[in-house]
Design a protein around this motif. Structure first.
Motif, PDB file in Angstrom:
ATOM      1  N   SER A   1      -0.777  89.765  43.995  1.00  6.81           N
ATOM      2  CA  SER A   1      -0.772  89.502  45.435  1.00  6.81           C
ATOM      3  C   SER A   1       0.290  88.481  45.825  1.00  6.81           C
ATOM      4  O   SER A   1       0.387  88.097  46.985  1.00  6.81           O
ATOM      5  N   GLY A   2       1.075  88.020  44.858  1.00  6.51           N
ATOM      6  CA  GLY A   2       2.130  87.056  45.145  1.00  6.51           C
ATOM      7  C   GLY A   2       1.598  85.677  45.453  1.00  6.51           C
ATOM      8  O   GLY A   2       2.230  84.888  46.127  1.00  6.51           O
ATOM      9  N   SER A   3       0.391  85.376  44.989  1.00  6.71           N
ATOM     10  CA  SER A   3      -0.178  84.056  45.225  1.00  6.71           C
ATOM     11  C   SER A   3      -0.490  83.365  43.919  1.00  6.71           C
ATOM     12  O   SER A   3      -0.379  83.943  42.852  1.00  6.71           O
ATOM     13  N   SER A   4      -0.878  82.108  44.056  1.00  9.50           N
ATOM     14  CA  SER A   4      -1.291  81.336  42.902  1.00  9.50           C
ATOM     15  C   SER A   4      -2.406  80.401  43.338  1.00  9.50           C
ATOM     16  O   SER A   4      -2.156  79.275  43.755  1.00  9.50           O
ATOM     17  N   ILE A   5      -3.606  80.905  43.315  1.00  8.20           N
ATOM     18  CA  ILE A   5      -4.782  80.091  43.613  1.00  8.20           C
ATOM     19  C   ILE A   5      -5.400  79.765  42.276  1.00  8.20           C
ATOM     20  O   ILE A   5      -5.960  80.633  41.607  1.00  8.20           O
ATOM     21  N   ALA A   6      -5.251  78.525  41.841  1.00  5.45           N
ATOM     22  CA  ALA A   6      -5.644  78.120  40.490  1.00  5.45           C
ATOM     23  C   ALA A   6      -7.112  78.430  40.217  1.00  5.45           C
ATOM     24  O   ALA A   6      -7.963  78.284  41.099  1.00  5.45           O
ATOM     25  N   TRP A   7      -7.388  78.822  38.994  1.00  5.78           N
ATOM     26  CA  TRP A   7      -8.761  79.147  38.612  1.00  5.78           C
ATOM     27  C   TRP A   7      -9.655  77.915  38.700  1.00  5.78           C
ATOM     28  O   TRP A   7     -10.857  78.028  38.909  1.00  5.78           O
ATOM     29  N   ASN A   8      -9.071  76.714  38.595  1.00 10.78           N
ATOM     30  CA  ASN A   8      -9.880  75.502  38.627  1.00 10.78           C
ATOM     31  C   ASN A   8      -9.803  74.767  39.968  1.00 10.78           C
ATOM     32  O   ASN A   8     -10.206  73.615  40.063  1.00 10.78           O
ATOM     33  N   ALA A   9      -9.319  75.430  41.004  1.00 13.12           N
ATOM     34  CA  ALA A   9      -9.423  74.893  42.358  1.00 13.12           C
ATOM     35  C   ALA A   9     -10.869  75.118  42.796  1.00 13.12           C
ATOM     36  O   ALA A   9     -11.451  76.163  42.518  1.00 13.12           O
ATOM     37  N   ARG A  10     -11.445  74.152  43.460  1.00 11.23           N
ATOM     38  CA  ARG A  10     -12.868  74.233  43.845  1.00 11.23           C
ATOM     39  C   ARG A  10     -13.014  74.609  45.319  1.00 11.23           C
ATOM     40  O   ARG A  10     -12.447  73.946  46.181  1.00 11.23           O
ATOM     41  N   PHE A  11     -13.776  75.650  45.571  1.00  7.71           N
ATOM     42  CA  PHE A  11     -14.058  76.101  46.926  1.00  7.71           C
ATOM     43  C   PHE A  11     -15.564  75.985  47.142  1.00  7.71           C
ATOM     44  O   PHE A  11     -16.349  76.527  46.351  1.00  7.71           O
ATOM     45  N   ALA A  12     -15.985  75.293  48.211  1.00 12.92           N
ATOM     46  CA  ALA A  12     -17.413  75.166  48.509  1.00 12.92           C
ATOM     47  C   ALA A  12     -17.990  76.505  48.958  1.00 12.92           C
ATOM     48  O   ALA A  12     -19.179  76.752  48.819  1.00 12.92           O
ATOM     49  N   GLY A  13     -17.156  77.347  49.489  1.00  7.79           N
ATOM     50  CA  GLY A  13     -17.543  78.690  49.903  1.00  7.79           C
ATOM     51  C   GLY A  13     -16.291  79.544  49.943  1.00  7.79           C
ATOM     52  O   GLY A  13     -15.180  79.022  49.925  1.00  7.79           O
ATOM     53  N   GLN A  14     -16.460  80.839  50.000  1.00  7.38           N
ATOM     54  CA  GLN A  14     -15.292  81.716  50.030  1.00  7.38           C
ATOM     55  C   GLN A  14     -14.495  81.459  51.308  1.00  7.38           C
ATOM     56  O   GLN A  14     -15.053  81.492  52.402  1.00  7.38           O
ATOM     57  N   PRO A  15     -13.199  81.187  51.189  1.00  6.58           N
ATOM     58  CA  PRO A  15     -12.399  80.931  52.396  1.00  6.58           C
ATOM     59  C   PRO A  15     -12.143  82.218  53.174  1.00  6.58           C
ATOM     60  O   PRO A  15     -12.276  83.321  52.646  1.00  6.58           O
ATOM     61  N   VAL A  16     -11.768  82.044  54.421  1.00 10.19           N
ATOM     62  CA  VAL A  16     -11.374  83.177  55.263  1.00 10.19           C
ATOM     63  C   VAL A  16      -9.860  83.288  55.147  1.00 10.19           C
ATOM     64  O   VAL A  16      -9.139  82.345  55.462  1.00 10.19           O
ATOM     65  N   LEU A  17      -9.390  84.425  54.675  1.00 12.81           N
ATOM     66  CA  LEU A  17      -7.952  84.671  54.499  1.00 12.81           C
ATOM     67  C   LEU A  17      -7.573  85.841  55.407  1.00 12.81           C
ATOM     68  O   LEU A  17      -7.619  86.993  54.985  1.00 12.81           O
ATOM     69  N   PRO A  18      -7.209  85.571  56.682  1.00 18.10           N
ATOM     70  CA  PRO A  18      -6.958  86.649  57.637  1.00 18.10           C
ATOM     71  C   PRO A  18      -5.921  87.673  57.188  1.00 18.10           C
ATOM     72  O   PRO A  18      -5.994  88.832  57.562  1.00 18.10           O
ATOM     73  N   HIS A  19      -4.936  87.255  56.400  1.00 13.43           N
ATOM     74  CA  HIS A  19      -3.899  88.174  55.934  1.00 13.43           C
ATOM     75  C   HIS A  19      -4.019  88.432  54.442  1.00 13.43           C
ATOM     76  O   HIS A  19      -3.049  88.849  53.803  1.00 13.43           O
ATOM     77  N   GLY A  20      -5.166  88.161  53.872  1.00 14.51           N
ATOM     78  CA  GLY A  20      -5.357  88.322  52.437  1.00 14.51           C
ATOM     79  C   GLY A  20      -4.735  87.144  51.693  1.00 14.51           C
ATOM     80  O   GLY A  20      -4.227  86.203  52.294  1.00 14.51           O
ATOM     81  N   ALA A  21      -4.785  87.208  50.398  1.00 15.36           N
ATOM     82  CA  ALA A  21      -4.269  86.114  49.574  1.00 15.36           C
ATOM     83  C   ALA A  21      -2.782  86.295  49.307  1.00 15.36           C
ATOM     84  O   ALA A  21      -2.311  86.139  48.193  1.00 15.36           O
TER      85      ALA A  21
END
Length: 142
Positions: free
Chosen positions: A43-63
């Motif tokens: 997807s051309g992104s880099s969201i680290a596996w160890n980044a912490r999200f309290a809940g699934q973010p809203v990504l209006p255009h995808g990741a």
């Protein structure tokens, strides 16, 4: 495409990211991280596996073309648009070393950059192409 097919048993990349954080078996953890990283590359992104999200973010255009460094913490109900960077500062002589902490219900518009050991409070709106390198109090607009 192959990474997406291998992802099917997990349901979503967010489920897979959570597994990467919880699994203790080193071999299985490395395998899951490899699959997760392959899905991010597609997807051309880099969201680290160890980044912490309290809940699934809203990504209006995808990741698409989103970068979130490891160690970053992101609250619930955050809206993150394309080409956003939430990045760590790792420069040894810098006073702002570390990763960002973003509160709940934040809106991060396209192209925004949040860099270093900064705290972004709850209900903050960050405009397109803004660069945030200092703390932002809750209920603010940048």
């Amino acid at each position: 495409m192959l990474a997406r097919l291998l992802l099917l048993p997990f349901g979503s990349t967010w489920t897979l990211q959570g597994l990467c954080q919880r699994v203790r078996n080193p071999w299985l953890k490395r395998s899951l991280i490899f699959l997760y990283t392959a899905c991010q590359a597609e997807s051309g992104s880099s969201i680290a596996w160890n980044a912490r999200f309290a809940g699934q973010p809203v990504l209006p255009h995808g990741a698409k073309s989103i970068f979130v460094s490891g160690g970053a913490r992101i609250g619930r109900n955050c809206v993150i648009f394309q080409q956003v960077t939430i990045g760590s500062n790792t420069l040894p002589d810098s006073g702002g070393r570390g990763a960002p902490v973003i509160g709940d219900n934040c809106y991060i518009a396209a192209g925004a950059k949040i860099i270093g050991n900064v705290t972004v409070g709850d209900n903050v709106r960050i405009g397109a192409n803004a660069v945030v390198y200092k703390d932002v109090p809750a209920n603010s607009v940048v």
